[in-house]
Enzyme design. Structure first.
Site, PDB file in Angstrom:
ATOM      1  N   MET A 163       0.826  -1.284  -0.149  1.00 30.05           N
ATOM      2  CA  MET A 163       0.123  -0.205  -0.036  1.00 30.05           C
ATOM      3  C   MET A 163       0.888   1.133  -0.157  1.00 30.05           C
ATOM      4  SD  MET A 163      -3.362  -0.022   2.394  1.00 30.05           S
ATOM      5  CE  MET A 163      -2.729  -0.645   3.783  1.00 30.05           C
ATOM      6  N   TYR A 436       0.094   2.812  12.785  1.00 34.25           N
ATOM      7  CA  TYR A 436      -0.325   2.545  11.241  1.00 34.25           C
ATOM      8  C   TYR A 436      -1.689   2.208  11.223  1.00 34.25           C
ATOM      9  CZ  TYR A 436       1.808  -2.198  11.685  1.00 34.25           C
ATOM     10  OH  TYR A 436       2.379  -3.539  12.005  1.00 34.25           O
ATOM     11  N   GLU A 437      -2.218   2.100   9.863  1.00 34.31           N
ATOM     12  CA  GLU A 437      -3.370   1.751   9.403  1.00 34.31           C
ATOM     13  C   GLU A 437      -4.343   2.683   9.983  1.00 34.31           C
ATOM     14  OE1 GLU A 437      -3.558   0.229   6.815  1.00 34.31           O
ATOM     15  OE2 GLU A 437      -1.628  -0.679   6.784  1.00 34.31           O
ATOM     16  N   GLY A 438      -4.034   3.853  10.308  1.00 40.92           N
ATOM     17  CA  GLY A 438      -5.116   4.697  11.223  1.00 40.92           C
ATOM     18  C   GLY A 438      -4.493   4.597  12.546  1.00 40.92           C
ATOM     19  N   GLN A 443      -8.983   5.714  14.912  1.00 37.12           N
ATOM     20  CA  GLN A 443      -9.930   4.699  15.304  1.00 37.12           C
ATOM     21  C   GLN A 443     -10.857   5.072  16.311  1.00 37.12           C
ATOM     22  OE1 GLN A 443      -9.654   2.232  13.354  1.00 37.12           O
ATOM     23  NE2 GLN A 443      -7.989   2.858  12.375  1.00 37.12           N
TER      24      GLN A 443
END
Length: 585
Positions: A163, A436-438, A443
């Site tokens: 990504m 990471y990943e938000g 969240q």
């Protein structure tokens, strides 16, 4: 020194007893041929791979790290061979559809696999980590030609995806990105720009890498509404090297065997995935999968921390204990797991890890039900519940994974701070998952603002009703009655908090944002209470079995020692009435 044994008995408990998944599979045509025994064999083989192949490379991979030379990345010794073993074992294809060359097994079994590989070698696991999400994204949004060209290669493990979102000026706010895409005469696009923090952006595990790149078309509107998603291979279909270059790798606190790359795209050829300017919607399929998987990283770190701390505490002798287990003779020094402070720490490690396993696997099972359930209403309920639980799993699990690794390090004393024992690496590796990943703060905002308040609390009411059903079932069992009562009480208080925050937001729009982090932690505790009420109820009458006796002990510990934190979170949510001052500029 690394200690890991796949927690197969607890995994079977969650899959077969807590979830009763084999019975559900029988009602899903895609999984009707799968039973508990076959599932247990799959999980056992996955544990053998993780413990036998990945765990021995964890410390050496951390110490050696990745090497960068003139655009090329060499992963630590043993990583390419481990990837070949992963592919040869069929693990890359586990949860992919049979028509795409996959094994067609449930996301639930994939969750068990991921927990174990994150427990044993998080850095290595980063390379195939987003493969399933990219597979889902390409399957949903790729043209027939792109699916024909690349889908089977992802499923087989021949190609690994990555990504490419972040740019120096555009981190969580992807609307600020500057990478651009220009249409070409043949229907492809020429991508130009730079990306940072691309995990696995360059490596030596596969000959080709598929970059999923966010960029702007010439007519793109500003902000996140103007972002499109492109598939940009490292090597083009005719074998030529695409105009993608790795300019360097990051030197990191942890997961050092994972190549985190800076990439340059100089009119690199790529193809649009999904609709123009709808890149975030197309990538959401991959990101949602990735958030669950990152949550499982937190679970994996917690399990590794628990196992290593428990093994050390049983061997290390220091001082004489105030009490000893019945039948244990006095000695000049006792194992430190006799001491109350260590017992409490170890029980917290065990209890939170096992509770999170139930919740994480439940979320994966809900995704299976949402996709494969025979009844449309059941699919809709499962989808709603999975959407609600996903940000909770990502943020709460990763926060606990890091915190529990720190608690485990305390068990080792000074030895925990040196490389002789694995726990210092677990602590370092676990920290990135909160970012990471938000990030976890994002969240928390997503959970409260979008998933709870965004639908007027409907999804949360459905979840709380399931919690209350479990509380009512526990009320019929004398030994579980108090547990069920506590679950019901905190479920009601949670619902009241939501009503109060919804009302307050009209006058103070920032209020939910100030409360979001504590709300997420409160929901995490109440969800764990649900997990432990159910575990205790299923273990009642089976205390002669040491495993189920341990479940009853952990449930009692949770309600006595851990659930009271919910009062603290409720107090902090109440404190969010007070505005936060701005800091001097």
């Amino acid at each position: 020194m690394w200690h890991y044994q796949a927690p197969l008995r607890d995994m079977r408990f969650v899959i077969e007893e807590w979830l009763a998944a084999p019975a559900d599979w029988q009602r899903m045509p895609a999984f009707a041929a799968l039973d508990g025994e076959l599932a247990a064999q799959v999980v056992e083989e996955a544990g053998r791979f993780a413990g036998g192949v990945l765990a021995p490379l964890n410390a050496s991979g951390d110490r050696q790290g990745c090497r960068f030379d003139n655009g090329r990345v060499t992963t630590p010794d043993g990583f390419p061979a481990a990837y070949r073993a992963f592919v040869d074992g069929g693990w890359a294809a586990l949860a992919c559809a049979e028509e795409d060359g996959g094994q067609g097994l449930p996301q639930l079994l994939n969750a068990a696999l991921l927990e174990m590989i994150y427990s044993t070698n998080h850095a290595w696991a980063m390379y195939p980590g987003i493969a399933h999400g990219a597979y889902e994204c390409l399957r949903a949004h790729g043209t027939p030609e792109l699916r024909e060209r690349y889908l089977a290669a992802i499923v087989s493990g021949e190609i690994l995806p990555t990504m490419c979102l972040t740019e120096p000026q555009a981190g969580s706010d992807v609307g600020l990105l500057r990478s651009r895409a220009e249409p070409a005469a043949d229907g492809s696009y020429l991508i130009t720009g730079g990306k940072i923090f691309a995990s696995g952006g360059e490596h030596d595990l596969t000959a080709n890498i598929l970059h999923l790149v966010l960029a702007r078309l010439p007519d793109a509107p500003p902000g996140s509404r103007g972002i499109s998603l492109f598939l940009v291979p490292k090597r083009l279909p005719d074998g030529r090297h695409n105009a993608v270059r790795c300019d360097g790798i990051e030197h990191k606190l942890g997961i050092r065997g994972s190549a985190t790359c800076t990439l340059s795209f100089e009119q690199a050829e790529g193809w649009l995935l999904g609709e123009p300017h709808r890149g975030l919607a197309a990538m959401f399929v991959m990101m949602n999968s990735a958030r669950l998987h990152v949550g499982l990283q937190g679970l994996g770190h917690a399990e590794a921390a628990w196992q290593n701390a428990a093994a050390y505490a049983a061997e290390r002798r220091q001082m004489r204990a105030v009490r000893r287990p019945e039948g244990r003779a006095e000695a000049p020094a006792d194992p430190i797991h006799y001491h109350p402070a260590m017992r409490r720490t170890l029980l917290e490690l065990r209890t939170l890890t096992e509770g999170m396993r139930a919740l994480g696997y439940w979320t994966a099972h809900l995704l299976d039900e949402a996709e494969q359930g025979a009844d449309p209403a059941q699919r809709a309920r499962a989808e709603s519940r999975a959407q609600l639980l996903t940000p909770l799993v990502k943020a709460y699990f990763t926060e606990q994974g890091f915190r529990l690794a720190s608690s485990a390090l305390q068990v080792f004393g000074g030895y925990g701070y040196v490389q002789d024992y694995a726990v210092e690496q677990i602590l370092r590796d676990s920290r990135i998952a909160m970012i990471y990943e938000g990030s976890n703060e994002i969240q928390a905002n997503d959970l409260l603002l979008r998933k709870v308040l965004g639908d007027g609390g409907a999804a949360l009411r459905g979840l709380l009703e399931q919690f209350h059903e479990e509380a009512r079932a526990a009320a019929a069992i004398p030994a579980c009655r108090d547990f069920g009562a506590a679950l019901g009480q905190y479920g009601d208080r949670l619902a009241t908090v939501v009503e109060q925050l919804a009302a307050a937001a009209a006058q103070d729009p920032e209020r939910p944002y100030r409360a979001a982090g504590d709300f997420l932690r409160l929901l995490g505790l109440v969800a764990l209470a649900f997990a432990w009420v159910r575990s205790a109820r299923l273990s009642q009458g089976r205390a002669a079995d040491p495993f189920h006796a341990g479940k009853l002990e952990s449930a009692a510990f949770f309600f006595a020692y851990l659930l009271p934190e919910a009062d603290h979170r409720l107090a902090l949510i109440e404190a969010s009435r007070q505005p936060l001052p701005f800091l001097p500029e």
